[in-house]
Motif scaffolding. Structure first.
Motif, PDB file in Angstrom:
ATOM      1  N   PHE A  34       0.838  -1.211   0.000  1.00  0.00           N
ATOM      2  CA  PHE A  34       0.000   0.000   0.000  1.00  0.00           C
ATOM      3  C   PHE A  34       0.869   1.256   0.000  1.00  0.00           C
ATOM      4  O   PHE A  34       0.635   2.190  -0.758  1.00  0.00           O
ATOM      5  N   TRP A  35       1.890   1.276   0.825  1.00  0.00           N
ATOM      6  CA  TRP A  35       2.792   2.420   0.913  1.00  0.00           C
ATOM      7  C   TRP A  35       3.499   2.653  -0.422  1.00  0.00           C
ATOM      8  O   TRP A  35       3.633   3.777  -0.894  1.00  0.00           O
ATOM      9  N   LEU A  36       3.949   1.568  -1.069  1.00  0.00           N
ATOM     10  CA  LEU A  36       4.615   1.677  -2.366  1.00  0.00           C
ATOM     11  C   LEU A  36       3.644   2.210  -3.423  1.00  0.00           C
ATOM     12  O   LEU A  36       4.011   3.050  -4.252  1.00  0.00           O
ATOM     13  N   GLY A  37       2.399   1.756  -3.392  1.00  0.00           N
ATOM     14  CA  GLY A  37       1.399   2.248  -4.338  1.00  0.00           C
ATOM     15  C   GLY A  37       1.136   3.726  -4.174  1.00  0.00           C
ATOM     16  O   GLY A  37       0.965   4.453  -5.159  1.00  0.00           O
ATOM     17  N   VAL A  38       1.098   4.201  -2.945  1.00  0.00           N
ATOM     18  CA  VAL A  38       0.892   5.626  -2.687  1.00  0.00           C
ATOM     19  C   VAL A  38       2.069   6.425  -3.235  1.00  0.00           C
ATOM     20  O   VAL A  38       1.891   7.488  -3.863  1.00  0.00           O
ATOM     21  N   ARG A  39       3.274   5.940  -3.054  1.00  0.00           N
ATOM     22  CA  ARG A  39       4.456   6.650  -3.574  1.00  0.00           C
ATOM     23  C   ARG A  39       4.430   6.730  -5.093  1.00  0.00           C
ATOM     24  O   ARG A  39       4.761   7.771  -5.676  1.00  0.00           O
ATOM     25  N   VAL A  40       4.044   5.639  -5.748  1.00  0.00           N
ATOM     26  CA  VAL A  40       3.993   5.624  -7.211  1.00  0.00           C
ATOM     27  C   VAL A  40       2.924   6.595  -7.704  1.00  0.00           C
ATOM     28  O   VAL A  40       3.140   7.335  -8.669  1.00  0.00           O
ATOM     29  N   MET A  41       1.764   6.623  -7.054  1.00  0.00           N
ATOM     30  CA  MET A  41       0.697   7.527  -7.475  1.00  0.00           C
ATOM     31  C   MET A  41       1.094   8.992  -7.301  1.00  0.00           C
ATOM     32  O   MET A  41       0.692   9.846  -8.097  1.00  0.00           O
ATOM     33  N   ARG A  42       1.888   9.303  -6.286  1.00  0.00           N
ATOM     34  CA  ARG A  42       2.317  10.693  -6.081  1.00  0.00           C
ATOM     35  C   ARG A  42       3.275  11.158  -7.174  1.00  0.00           C
ATOM     36  O   ARG A  42       3.361  12.345  -7.465  1.00  0.00           O
ATOM     37  N   ARG A  43       4.033  10.222  -7.776  1.00  0.00           N
ATOM     38  CA  ARG A  43       4.969  10.585  -8.832  1.00  0.00           C
ATOM     39  C   ARG A  43       4.283  10.765 -10.183  1.00  0.00           C
ATOM     40  O   ARG A  43       4.849  11.369 -11.078  1.00  0.00           O
ATOM     41  N   GLU A  44       3.085  10.195 -10.359  1.00  0.00           N
ATOM     42  CA  GLU A  44       2.384  10.303 -11.638  1.00  0.00           C
ATOM     43  C   GLU A  44       1.859  11.717 -11.834  1.00  0.00           C
ATOM     44  O   GLU A  44       1.621  12.448 -10.884  1.00  0.00           O
ATOM     45  N   SER A  45       1.658  12.063 -13.118  1.00  0.00           N
ATOM     46  CA  SER A  45       1.096  13.384 -13.403  1.00  0.00           C
ATOM     47  C   SER A  45      -0.384  13.375 -13.042  1.00  0.00           C
ATOM     48  O   SER A  45      -1.045  12.349 -13.118  1.00  0.00           O
TER      49      SER A  45
END
Length: 121
Positions: A34-45
């Motif tokens: 879950f934490w990794l998914g949140v980090r990836v979503m924050r990097r997306e435009s």
């Protein structure tokens, strides 16, 4: 009365401790995912704003064009042609046909897999 199964079920507690450790490991993996998914979503435009959405052309939406297509003629040759010898490497091209009307079944023909019967008559 046979109580051997009770002795196995009671055990020494090592089995229960193993299950608890496995549960903690699974919970940690889920939290990490879950934490990794949140980090990836924050990097997306971010998603496009309404002003950035596509617009139809000035002349209005593009309409469907209905036309009768005819295949290109196969080049004549003295030898057998393979798909690699044909234009487009065997992908049959088409061109706009002379007739604008759709082909229809002949009146009185069956229109069914060459049976040659009278059809609905």
């Amino acid at each position: 009365m046979n109580t051997a199964w009770m002795d196995v079920a009671a055990g020494t507690g090592a089995g229960a401790a193993g299950l608890i450790v496995a549960g903690v490991v699974i919970a940690a993996v889920l939290v990490g995912a879950f934490w990794l998914g949140v980090r990836v979503m924050r990097r997306e435009s971010p998603p496009p704003t309404p002003a950035e959405q596509p617009r139809p052309p000035e002349g209005g939406p593009v309409r469907e064009v209905q036309e009768q297509r005819e295949p290109h003629e196969v080049p004549q040759s003295d030898r057998r042609l393979t798909p690699h010898d044909l234009p487009g490497h065997g992908n049959a091209g088409t061109r706009t046909g002379a007739s604008k009307e759709r082909p229809r079944w002949d009146e009185g023909s069956s229109g069914s897999f060459g049976s040659g019967g009278a059809g609905g008559r």
